[in-house]
Design a protein around this motif. Structure first.
Motif, mmCIF file in Angstrom:
data_model
loop_
_atom_site.group_PDB
_atom_site.id
_atom_site.type_symbol
_atom_site.label_atom_id
_atom_site.label_comp_id
_atom_site.label_asym_id
_atom_site.label_seq_id
_atom_site.Cartn_x
_atom_site.Cartn_y
_atom_site.Cartn_z
ATOM 1 N N THR A 164 -1.284 10.937 -0.379
ATOM 2 C CA THR A 164 -2.244 9.834 -0.318
ATOM 3 C C THR A 164 -2.253 9.327 1.114
ATOM 4 O O THR A 164 -1.193 9.010 1.660
ATOM 5 C CB THR A 164 -1.808 8.678 -1.242
ATOM 6 N N ILE A 165 -3.442 9.282 1.721
ATOM 7 C CA ILE A 165 -3.558 8.751 3.082
ATOM 8 C C ILE A 165 -4.473 7.539 3.016
ATOM 9 O O ILE A 165 -5.605 7.634 2.528
ATOM 10 C CB ILE A 165 -4.127 9.803 4.062
ATOM 11 N N ARG A 166 -3.976 6.407 3.472
ATOM 12 C CA ARG A 166 -4.685 5.154 3.247
ATOM 13 C C ARG A 166 -4.770 4.352 4.550
ATOM 14 O O ARG A 166 -3.751 3.997 5.123
ATOM 15 C CB ARG A 166 -3.890 4.370 2.189
ATOM 16 N N GLY A 167 -5.984 4.104 5.024
ATOM 17 C CA GLY A 167 -6.161 3.224 6.184
ATOM 18 C C GLY A 167 -6.403 1.809 5.698
ATOM 19 O O GLY A 167 -6.889 1.599 4.581
ATOM 20 N N TYR A 168 -6.054 0.832 6.520
ATOM 21 C CA TYR A 168 -6.323 -0.559 6.131
ATOM 22 C C TYR A 168 -6.402 -1.435 7.371
ATOM 23 O O TYR A 168 -5.830 -1.094 8.416
ATOM 24 C CB TYR A 168 -5.244 -1.087 5.168
ATOM 25 N N LEU A 217 0.804 -1.225 0.000
ATOM 26 C CA LEU A 217 0.000 0.000 0.000
ATOM 27 C C LEU A 217 0.838 1.278 0.000
ATOM 28 O O LEU A 217 0.428 2.295 -0.564
ATOM 29 C CB LEU A 217 -0.967 -0.002 1.199
ATOM 30 N N ALA A 218 2.022 1.247 0.615
ATOM 31 C CA ALA A 218 2.833 2.477 0.694
ATOM 32 C C ALA A 218 3.682 2.703 -0.555
ATOM 33 O O ALA A 218 4.237 3.777 -0.733
ATOM 34 C CB ALA A 218 3.730 2.434 1.927
ATOM 35 N N ARG A 219 3.787 1.707 -1.404
ATOM 36 C CA ARG A 219 4.591 1.793 -2.634
ATOM 37 C C ARG A 219 5.986 2.396 -2.364
ATOM 38 O O ARG A 219 6.347 3.442 -2.905
ATOM 39 C CB ARG A 219 3.835 2.603 -3.706
ATOM 40 N N PRO A 220 6.797 1.757 -1.519
ATOM 41 C CA PRO A 220 8.097 2.323 -1.157
ATOM 42 C C PRO A 220 9.104 2.241 -2.298
ATOM 43 O O PRO A 220 9.031 1.326 -3.119
ATOM 44 C CB PRO A 220 8.548 1.418 0.002
ATOM 45 N N GLY A 240 3.788 12.275 -1.175
ATOM 46 C CA GLY A 240 4.066 11.346 -0.081
ATOM 47 C C GLY A 240 2.881 10.433 0.184
ATOM 48 O O GLY A 240 1.737 10.729 -0.188
ATOM 49 N N ARG A 241 3.174 9.289 0.814
ATOM 50 C CA ARG A 241 2.136 8.310 1.135
ATOM 51 C C ARG A 241 2.109 8.084 2.650
ATOM 52 O O ARG A 241 3.172 7.852 3.250
ATOM 53 C CB ARG A 241 2.399 6.960 0.447
ATOM 54 N N ILE A 242 0.903 8.155 3.220
ATOM 55 C CA ILE A 242 0.729 7.869 4.648
ATOM 56 C C ILE A 242 -0.169 6.640 4.745
ATOM 57 O O ILE A 242 -1.283 6.638 4.211
ATOM 58 C CB ILE A 242 0.078 9.064 5.379
ATOM 59 N N VAL A 243 0.342 5.600 5.380
ATOM 60 C CA VAL A 243 -0.465 4.394 5.562
ATOM 61 C C VAL A 243 -0.826 4.307 7.035
ATOM 62 O O VAL A 243 0.049 4.317 7.900
ATOM 63 C CB VAL A 243 0.306 3.136 5.101
ATOM 64 N N VAL A 244 -2.122 4.255 7.312
ATOM 65 C CA VAL A 244 -2.585 4.263 8.695
ATOM 66 C C VAL A 244 -2.944 2.838 9.097
ATOM 67 O O VAL A 244 -3.965 2.293 8.692
ATOM 68 C CB VAL A 244 -3.794 5.211 8.872
ATOM 69 N N CYS A 245 -2.043 2.263 9.896
ATOM 70 C CA CYS A 245 -2.211 0.881 10.360
ATOM 71 C C CYS A 245 -2.867 0.861 11.734
ATOM 72 O O CYS A 245 -3.718 0.021 12.017
ATOM 73 C CB CYS A 245 -0.832 0.232 10.404
ATOM 74 N N GLY A 246 -2.466 1.793 12.614
ATOM 75 C CA GLY A 246 -3.016 1.817 13.968
ATOM 76 C C GLY A 246 -2.886 3.194 14.582
ATOM 77 O O GLY A 246 -2.130 4.042 14.107
ATOM 78 N N MET A 247 -3.651 3.423 15.646
ATOM 79 C CA MET A 247 -3.682 4.730 16.332
ATOM 80 C C MET A 247 -3.724 4.462 17.833
ATOM 81 O O MET A 247 -4.621 4.928 18.532
ATOM 82 C CB MET A 247 -4.926 5.505 15.901
ATOM 83 N N ILE A 248 -2.724 3.737 18.321
ATOM 84 C CA ILE A 248 -2.809 3.246 19.704
ATOM 85 C C ILE A 248 -2.921 4.373 20.723
ATOM 86 O O ILE A 248 -3.514 4.186 21.787
ATOM 87 C CB ILE A 248 -1.647 2.280 20.041
ATOM 88 N N TYR A 295 5.064 7.694 5.470
ATOM 89 C CA TYR A 295 4.850 7.654 6.923
ATOM 90 C C TYR A 295 3.981 6.440 7.217
ATOM 91 O O TYR A 295 2.846 6.361 6.751
ATOM 92 C CB TYR A 295 4.176 8.944 7.404
ATOM 93 N N PHE A 296 4.507 5.500 8.003
ATOM 94 C CA PHE A 296 3.735 4.320 8.405
ATOM 95 C C PHE A 296 3.259 4.571 9.828
ATOM 96 O O PHE A 296 4.033 4.593 10.780
ATOM 97 C CB PHE A 296 4.592 3.056 8.320
ATOM 98 N N GLU A 297 1.954 4.748 9.972
ATOM 99 C CA GLU A 297 1.350 5.208 11.225
ATOM 100 C C GLU A 297 0.842 4.046 12.079
ATOM 101 O O GLU A 297 -0.082 3.333 11.679
ATOM 102 C CB GLU A 297 0.184 6.146 10.877
ATOM 103 N N ASN A 298 1.444 3.910 13.268
ATOM 104 C CA ASN A 298 0.976 2.900 14.226
ATOM 105 C C ASN A 298 0.376 3.504 15.479
ATOM 106 O O ASN A 298 -0.271 2.792 16.252
ATOM 107 C CB ASN A 298 2.149 2.015 14.678
#
Ligand code: NAP
Length: 330
Positions: free
Chosen positions: A268-272, A139-142, A237-245, A217-220
């Protein structure tokens, strides 16, 4: 045979308190044709469990019903079998629950090849590895030469994301809450820098270690690192939202940063969430497994002892007290 299991009997208010659980003693039933008796050896504790305990029916997975065994994934061994596909001794992983034993027909469980240590299975091959691979590699296409910031970097998902970033050839910056964790990231895992998300000079410190800005940015976690990294994002830039602890135990959710940067930087901001990708699991597990067997992914487990240790132990995830993937050995 008598065994113990833990049921969810109340919804937590804010913190997960012991009174939301009840330890019960159960009797293993006689097996029907097609069934196996599983002895769980290791159980995974995950931040998402806080959400599963809430009454929220609008989330990606239904809540755990009150009075039922608490949901969790784990690793188990077949100790009795009336199913030729799963003879005694077969190791299986999947959703087993907070229980020492379980009866199953094997559906939804995956066979684990012999020889892989239990910790490696749950720290890498199971949810953390496939979550890291799907969110980051797909998803982040690094791209090689880009800069990655990963929050919750010393955790089970974050530490794998950062290592994948180094394998792609990126500059990798991780945020973590203790010096021990930051030393592990830069010393053992080869991150280029690790920063303290609680620092009063966070933006300044992040700027110093991201001279070319941030591409992924890989968001945990959410929280201050989200605000700082958002300001450092490069165009496209790409932001992938994995978690928001940082919000899981919060009484009031964080408002989040202003959207203007999304336009200015064409972000691009992408939750999954992984349940959307269950059909890809065999393929994702194979890819993660190849990296693991090639020695390309290091991990550390924080292992508690005994089923009931989960009751208090789960809170380590929310205080940062876990150093590595939080597991319970049964
Ligand atoms: N989207 C999906 O399908 C999926 C699947 C698995 C996991 N996740 C998410 O991925 C994230 C990481 O999960 P994990 O299993 O790898 O857990 P983990 O990172 O191994 O453990 C949680 C860590 O979060 C950090 N933390 C706790 N409270 C925090 C706060 N207020 N601010 C910043 N950091 C905080 C702590 O580390 P420090 O010591 O650094 O504070 C703690 O050790 C979670 O948000 C989880 O919900 C999502």
């Amino acid at each position: 045979m008598q065994y113990k299991a833990v049921k969810l009997v109340k919804r937590p208010e804010v913190r997960i308190t012991p009174d939301v659980f009840e330890v019960v003693s159960l009797e293993t039933p006689a097996l029907e044709a097609g069934q196996v008796l599983l002895r769980q050896t290791h159980m995974s504790l995950d931040p998402a469990m806080k959400g599963w305990m809430s009454a929220d029916r609008g989330s990606y997975i239904p809540p755990v019903e009150l009075g039922s065994i608490m949901r969790s994934s784990g690793l188990a061994e077949v100790v009795e079998s009336r199913n030729d596909a799963f003879p005694v001794g077969t190791r299986l992983m999947g959703m087993i629950g907070w229980t020492e034993y379980a009866v199953s027909d094997g559906k939804g469980l995956s066979k684990v090849p012999p020889g892989i240590p239990a910790e490696a299975v749950l720290c890498v091959l199971a949810l953390p590895g496939v979550t890291a691979w799907k969110g980051f590699m797909d998803l982040a296409r690094p791209k090689q030469g880009e800069t990655l910031v990963v929050s919750g970097a010393a955790g089970s998902v974050g530490s794998i994301v950062g290592q994948l970033g180094k394998h792609v050839g990126m500059r990798v910056i991780g945020s973590a809450g203790s010096q021990d964790k930051r030393d592990w990231l830069t010393g053992e895992l080869g991150f280029d820098a690790a920063i303290d998300y609680k620092s009063p000079d966070l933006l300044q410190e992040l700027t110093a270690v991201t001279p070319d800005g941030v591409d992924v940015y890989f968001e945990n976690t959410g929280g201050p690192i989200q605000f700082a990294t958002y300001q450092r994002m490069n165009a496209h830039g790409r932001i992938v939202v994995c978690g928001m602890i940082s919000d899981y135990n919060a009484e009031k959710l964080s408002p989040g940063p202003n959207w203007i940067n999304i336009i200015r930087k064409r972000l691009t901001i992408r939750g999954y969430t992984m349940p959307d990708y269950w059909d890809e699991l065999p393929d994702l597990s194979r890819k993660v497994g190849e990296y693991l067997l090639a020695g390309k992914l290091k991990y550390r487990a924080h292992t508690l002892q005994g089923l009931e240790s989960a009751i208090e132990g789960i809170n380590l995830l929310f205080t940062g007290g876990n150093t590595g993937k939080l597991l319970v050995a049964l």
